[in-house]
Design a protein around this motif. Structure first.
Motif, PDB file in Angstrom:
ATOM      1  N   ALA A  82       0.854  -1.191   0.000  1.00 45.05           N
ATOM      2  CA  ALA A  82       0.000   0.000   0.000  1.00 45.05           C
ATOM      3  C   ALA A  82       0.890   1.241   0.000  1.00 45.05           C
ATOM      4  CB  ALA A  82      -0.912  -0.008   1.222  1.00 45.05           C
ATOM      5  N   PHE A  83       0.738   2.054  -1.022  1.00 45.21           N
ATOM      6  CA  PHE A  83       1.515   3.280  -1.142  1.00 45.21           C
ATOM      7  C   PHE A  83       0.632   4.316  -1.841  1.00 45.21           C
ATOM      8  CE2 PHE A  83       4.815   6.174  -2.625  1.00 45.21           C
ATOM      9  CZ  PHE A  83       5.659   6.213  -1.527  1.00 45.21           C
ATOM     10  N   PRO A  84      -0.307   4.931  -1.087  1.00 43.72           N
ATOM     11  CA  PRO A  84      -1.260   5.862  -1.696  1.00 43.72           C
ATOM     12  C   PRO A  84      -0.577   7.058  -2.351  1.00 43.72           C
ATOM     13  CG  PRO A  84      -1.886   5.313   0.555  1.00 43.72           C
ATOM     14  CD  PRO A  84      -0.512   4.767   0.340  1.00 43.72           C
ATOM     15  N   VAL A  85      -1.043   7.396  -3.556  1.00 41.39           N
ATOM     16  CA  VAL A  85      -0.562   8.565  -4.290  1.00 41.39           C
ATOM     17  C   VAL A  85      -1.778   9.457  -4.538  1.00 41.39           C
ATOM     18  CG1 VAL A  85       0.546   9.407  -6.391  1.00 41.39           C
ATOM     19  CG2 VAL A  85       1.290   7.244  -5.361  1.00 41.39           C
ATOM     20  N   GLN A  86      -1.753  10.632  -3.969  1.00 40.35           N
ATOM     21  CA  GLN A  86      -2.882  11.547  -4.083  1.00 40.35           C
ATOM     22  C   GLN A  86      -2.918  12.191  -5.468  1.00 40.35           C
ATOM     23  OE1 GLN A  86      -5.181  11.610  -1.657  1.00 40.35           O
ATOM     24  NE2 GLN A  86      -3.880  10.108  -0.654  1.00 40.35           N
ATOM     25  N   PRO A  87      -4.125  12.504  -5.986  1.00 40.92           N
ATOM     26  CA  PRO A  87      -4.208  13.238  -7.254  1.00 40.92           C
ATOM     27  C   PRO A  87      -3.403  14.533  -7.160  1.00 40.92           C
ATOM     28  CG  PRO A  87      -6.361  12.439  -6.607  1.00 40.92           C
ATOM     29  CD  PRO A  87      -5.430  12.176  -5.440  1.00 40.92           C
TER      30      PRO A  87
END
Length: 176
Positions: A82-87
């Protein structure tokens, strides 16, 4: 017996202190770079976005002939990291040298207002690409990334993948 002057003693002491400090710094650096990574020969991804950084280990990794795998064949692969990348943010992904030494595939998937796009696959040639920059926007949000490495085993005209490293880059606000 040779007499050593106080100046020579002082010079030897300084050289000895510098050597000890050098060994301590180099040893500490090697330990810091390898700690937390079980197998130094295992391929990896390094990813960064904003102030976040991670080293990602393979979901599945086999030898070139697909005879030995981790996890073993027939068992479940590790979950994507899991490595969230924000818009509006950018993901910088670097593959380890052992991945870049041969061809590899970069598989990306984006969510758009029309739904999730079919995965995009980019072929990377041997020793040409180590780092990729992937942008995420409100209209084209990066939701997953996978690096696939081919094996030496082919079935017909299809080459099997010896391993892959996966990321779930879905932003926090899109996860339910």
């Amino acid at each position: 017996m040779v007499a050593v002057s106080s100046g020579e003693k002082k010079a030897l002491a300084i050289i000895l202190v510098v050597a000890v400090v050098f060994v301590a710094v180099v040893g500490g650096l090697v330990f810091a770079l390898t700690s937390g990574h079980d197998d130094p020969d295992e391929p990896y991804l390094q990813v960064t976005s904003g102030s976040h950084f991670a080293r990602v280990r393979p979901s599945v990794w086999c030898d070139v002939k697909l005879e030995k795998c981790d996890p073993p064949a027939g068992t479940q692969a590790r979950r994507p990291a899991a490595f969230p990348v924000q818009p509006g943010d950018t993901l910088m992904l670097s593959v380890s040298a052992d991945i870049a030494s041969g061809p590899w595939f970069l598989v990306t998937q984006y969510a758009t207002p029309r739904g999730v796009q079919e995965p995009g696959i980019a072929v990377k040639l041997s020793k040409t690409t180590y780092t990729e920059v992937l942008r995420s926007t409100a209209d084209r949000t990066l939701v997953s990334v996978e690096v696939q490495v081919p094996s030496a085993v082919a079935v017909g005209d299809q080459t099997n993948v010896r391993g892959y490293l996966s990321l779930d880059t879905t932003p926090y606000d899109r996860k339910k």
